[in-house]
Design a protein around this motif. Structure first.
Motif, PDB file in Angstrom:
ATOM      1  N   UNK A 222      37.695  39.778  30.469  1.00  0.00           N
ATOM      2  CA  UNK A 222      36.817  38.731  31.268  1.00  0.00           C
ATOM      3  C   UNK A 222      36.551  39.389  32.555  1.00  0.00           C
ATOM      4  N   UNK A 223      35.107  39.548  32.977  1.00  0.00           N
ATOM      5  CA  UNK A 223      35.255  40.362  34.124  1.00  0.00           C
ATOM      6  C   UNK A 223      35.407  39.416  35.007  1.00  0.00           C
ATOM      7  N   UNK A 224      36.073  40.248  36.330  1.00  0.00           N
ATOM      8  CA  UNK A 224      36.595  39.652  37.352  1.00  0.00           C
ATOM      9  C   UNK A 224      36.307  40.397  38.763  1.00  0.00           C
ATOM     10  N   UNK A 225      35.084  39.987  39.059  1.00  0.00           N
ATOM     11  CA  UNK A 225      34.289  40.902  40.087  1.00  0.00           C
ATOM     12  C   UNK A 225      35.168  40.819  41.584  1.00  0.00           C
ATOM     13  N   UNK A 226      36.276  39.923  41.522  1.00  0.00           N
ATOM     14  CA  UNK A 226      37.101  39.868  42.876  1.00  0.00           C
ATOM     15  C   UNK A 226      38.071  41.022  42.830  1.00  0.00           C
ATOM     16  N   UNK A 227      38.302  41.816  41.602  1.00  0.00           N
ATOM     17  CA  UNK A 227      39.142  42.687  41.615  1.00  0.00           C
ATOM     18  C   UNK A 227      40.613  42.404  42.058  1.00  0.00           C
ATOM     19  N   UNK A 228      41.170  41.189  41.798  1.00  0.00           N
ATOM     20  CA  UNK A 228      42.351  40.520  41.942  1.00  0.00           C
ATOM     21  C   UNK A 228      43.011  40.718  40.798  1.00  0.00           C
ATOM     22  N   UNK A 229      44.322  40.482  40.801  1.00  0.00           N
ATOM     23  CA  UNK A 229      45.281  40.548  39.479  1.00  0.00           C
ATOM     24  C   UNK A 229      44.848  39.674  38.491  1.00  0.00           C
ATOM     25  N   UNK A 230      45.195  39.837  37.370  1.00  0.00           N
ATOM     26  CA  UNK A 230      44.530  39.305  36.199  1.00  0.00           C
ATOM     27  C   UNK A 230      44.703  37.541  36.332  1.00  0.00           C
ATOM     28  N   UNK A 231      43.804  36.695  35.752  1.00  0.00           N
ATOM     29  CA  UNK A 231      43.902  35.743  36.127  1.00  0.00           C
ATOM     30  C   UNK A 231      44.908  35.212  34.890  1.00  0.00           C
ATOM     31  N   UNK A 232      45.649  33.928  35.061  1.00  0.00           N
ATOM     32  CA  UNK A 232      46.657  33.002  34.392  1.00  0.00           C
ATOM     33  C   UNK A 232      46.169  32.874  32.786  1.00  0.00           C
ATOM     34  N   UNK A 235      44.122  29.941  32.077  1.00  0.00           N
ATOM     35  CA  UNK A 235      42.632  30.190  32.688  1.00  0.00           C
ATOM     36  C   UNK A 235      41.820  31.033  31.625  1.00  0.00           C
ATOM     37  N   UNK A 239      38.254  30.123  30.099  1.00  0.00           N
ATOM     38  CA  UNK A 239      37.103  30.822  29.904  1.00  0.00           C
ATOM     39  C   UNK A 239      36.463  31.252  28.417  1.00  0.00           C
TER      40      UNK A 239
ATOM     41  N   UNK B 122      44.015  31.616  42.920  1.00  0.00           N
ATOM     42  CA  UNK B 122      43.742  32.719  42.455  1.00  0.00           C
ATOM     43  C   UNK B 122      42.763  32.973  41.717  1.00  0.00           C
ATOM     44  N   UNK B 125      39.801  33.814  43.661  1.00  0.00           N
ATOM     45  CA  UNK B 125      39.952  35.314  44.217  1.00  0.00           C
ATOM     46  C   UNK B 125      39.419  36.211  43.042  1.00  0.00           C
ATOM     47  N   UNK B 126      39.937  36.039  41.810  1.00  0.00           N
ATOM     48  CA  UNK B 126      39.603  36.892  40.720  1.00  0.00           C
ATOM     49  C   UNK B 126      38.083  37.021  40.387  1.00  0.00           C
ATOM     50  N   UNK B 127      37.459  35.792  40.663  1.00  0.00           N
ATOM     51  CA  UNK B 127      36.088  35.317  40.275  1.00  0.00           C
ATOM     52  C   UNK B 127      35.093  36.108  41.466  1.00  0.00           C
ATOM     53  N   UNK B 128      35.739  36.466  42.524  1.00  0.00           N
ATOM     54  CA  UNK B 128      35.350  37.021  43.685  1.00  0.00           C
ATOM     55  C   UNK B 128      34.467  36.497  44.863  1.00  0.00           C
ATOM     56  N   UNK B 235      41.569  23.562  35.293  1.00  0.00           N
ATOM     57  CA  UNK B 235      40.493  24.432  34.074  1.00  0.00           C
ATOM     58  C   UNK B 235      39.171  24.123  34.537  1.00  0.00           C
ATOM     59  N   UNK B 238      37.987  26.626  36.869  1.00  0.00           N
ATOM     60  CA  UNK B 238      37.812  27.756  36.042  1.00  0.00           C
ATOM     61  C   UNK B 238      36.547  27.776  35.431  1.00  0.00           C
TER      62      UNK B 238
END
Lengths: 271, 271
Positions: A222-232, A235, A239, B122, B125-128, B235, B238
């Motif tokens: 799953x692309x994560x442009x926020x470059x944060x830790x992986x999502x739950x 979640x 997706x 969270x 943030x991951x989504x940018x 959800x 998300x």
């Protein structure tokens, strides 16, 4: 009104433990929405219902049911807010085999958090899936907390447990499933760029801490442009589930016809 | 090694309560991943760090830090598994104003469950995303459980609280935002069929039980082919967040150029 027998009291208490749930092949379903779903989906499984004295509701309550003092009720309840109603039910068989209409199966590999497992079941049901596969090491899907988070979707979704991902893949192949994808933060391709993602495939979501078990299969991220830790985990499952809904229910992007389903799955079911 | 003062002990205990958090304008950040995020994103906010005697880690721990007996540590911790490390930090200002690069703002209307609020932060943030708006009546974003679920994304995401959705919409208009969408199970159109969904818009996710407050705005729904109860607030958030990621990061479906951003937002910030 009938009184709860000592045996029934003992059963409820026993169902608070993992061991008791397995031993009695039963579960406790707590709260109004969960009990409603149970009564509607599988009234045949209800063993008995317990309400607290001050419980009032407009739903039809399955029989037999017992009324207990408020104080006793909270002693029996597993979840914090059981809303004055609980039902003891037999566990349905877990022998889900996808049918010809099932474009994909969502699979959970050792998803251990009750809230995550339950939320995924609830979301999968909302997305229109007919069942979920999972591996041994996952939380018990009929644990009271999982039932609560899932709003008891367990009683209308098919479920099936496998010893591990290898065993699951073998069954998937026997069902004529063509793809076996692992969700991974470092996947080989993005889920948004895989046209065949839901074309008779299994998509595996991994354990919260360790991810998906190591197995030779294609990984999808799953692309994560926020470059944060992986999502739950829940979640990530959401997706994948709603990308499927988008492809099948968005105006501009319907899936191609289901002609790719060459073979209906007529796998025999063993428990 | 320095000893935790009585005053510091009292402060930690006070931060267990909602009232104490507000009074001291501080928060408790627990667990390794949360503390790491805090130390990395906002070291300037750290007041002091407390570790249990048996805590070992490879991360650089912010100063000043104190070591306490294991038994004392668990007395201080708010969350069940605090992993032997916690930090007391000042709360950052909550004055998020979206910039010209922010295609949309995700907004939470009285989202009350700490796990939901934190998971949404969270995931955002991951989504940018660079920030989140929320209305009064939501759980405190700096509550220890929300910090835990968000992996402390609070320290790198912008936040802003509004009295209600009307006040939020006024600010959105001042920022030059063109759309104000409410997520609703009975929305007027599907999110998948709205090309303008992320074109300078606010998308509001509502309270877990009662949904979005009544306000005259366009509602958007998430299609649920399973016809089950609505999905959980986290959800739903998300689905909106990753539909945005898909449109901006999927190969085949990039958003049109950002020429629609006619005006950068230079709104003055008041607390």
């Amino acid at each position: 009104m009938a009184t709860l027998s000592k045996k029934q009291e003992k059963l409820i208490r026993s169902l608070h433990t993992r061991h008791g749930c397995k031993k009695h092949d039963s579960c406790v379903c707590e709260g109004l929405r969960c009990c409603s779903e149970l009564f509607e989906a599988r009234p045949d499984l209800v063993e008995f219902v317990v309400c607290s004295e001050n419980f009032t509701s407009t739903i039809a309550i399955a029989e037999p049911f017992f009324c207990v003092p408020v104080r006793d009720f909270s002693r029996f309840a597993v979840t914090v807010n059981a809303q004055g109603i609980m039902a003891v039910a037999a566990r349905p068989e877990m022998n889900f085999v996808p049918g010809a209409d099932d474009d994909f199966v969502l699979a959970l590999d050792r998803v251990a958090d009750p809230g995550n497992f339950g939320t995924i079941l609830r979301t999968a049901k909302a997305a229109g899936l007919s069942g979920i596969w999972f591996t041994s090491g996952s939380v018990d899907p009929f644990n009271a907390k999982v039932l609560r988070s899932a709003l008891a979707a367990q009683f209308s979704l098919g479920l099936r447990e496998f010893a591990n991902l290898e065993a699951m893949r073998t069954t998937a192949e026997e069902c004529g499933f063509k793809h076996f994808f692992l969700s991974s933060p470092r996947g080989q391709s993005s889920l948004f760029d895989k046209p065949e993602l839901y074309e008779r495939s299994v998509i595996v979501i991994g354990n919260e801490a360790s991810g998906v078990a190591s197995i030779d299969a294609e990984s999808v991220s799953i692309p994560m442009p926020g470059n944060f830790e992986s999502i739950n985990a829940a979640q990530a499952a959401t997706v994948f589930l709603f990308e499927y809904v988008r492809r099948t229910h968005g105006t501009s992007s319907r899936l191609a016809s289901r002609s790719h389903v060459e073979k209906s799955c007529s796998l025999s079911v063993e428990r």
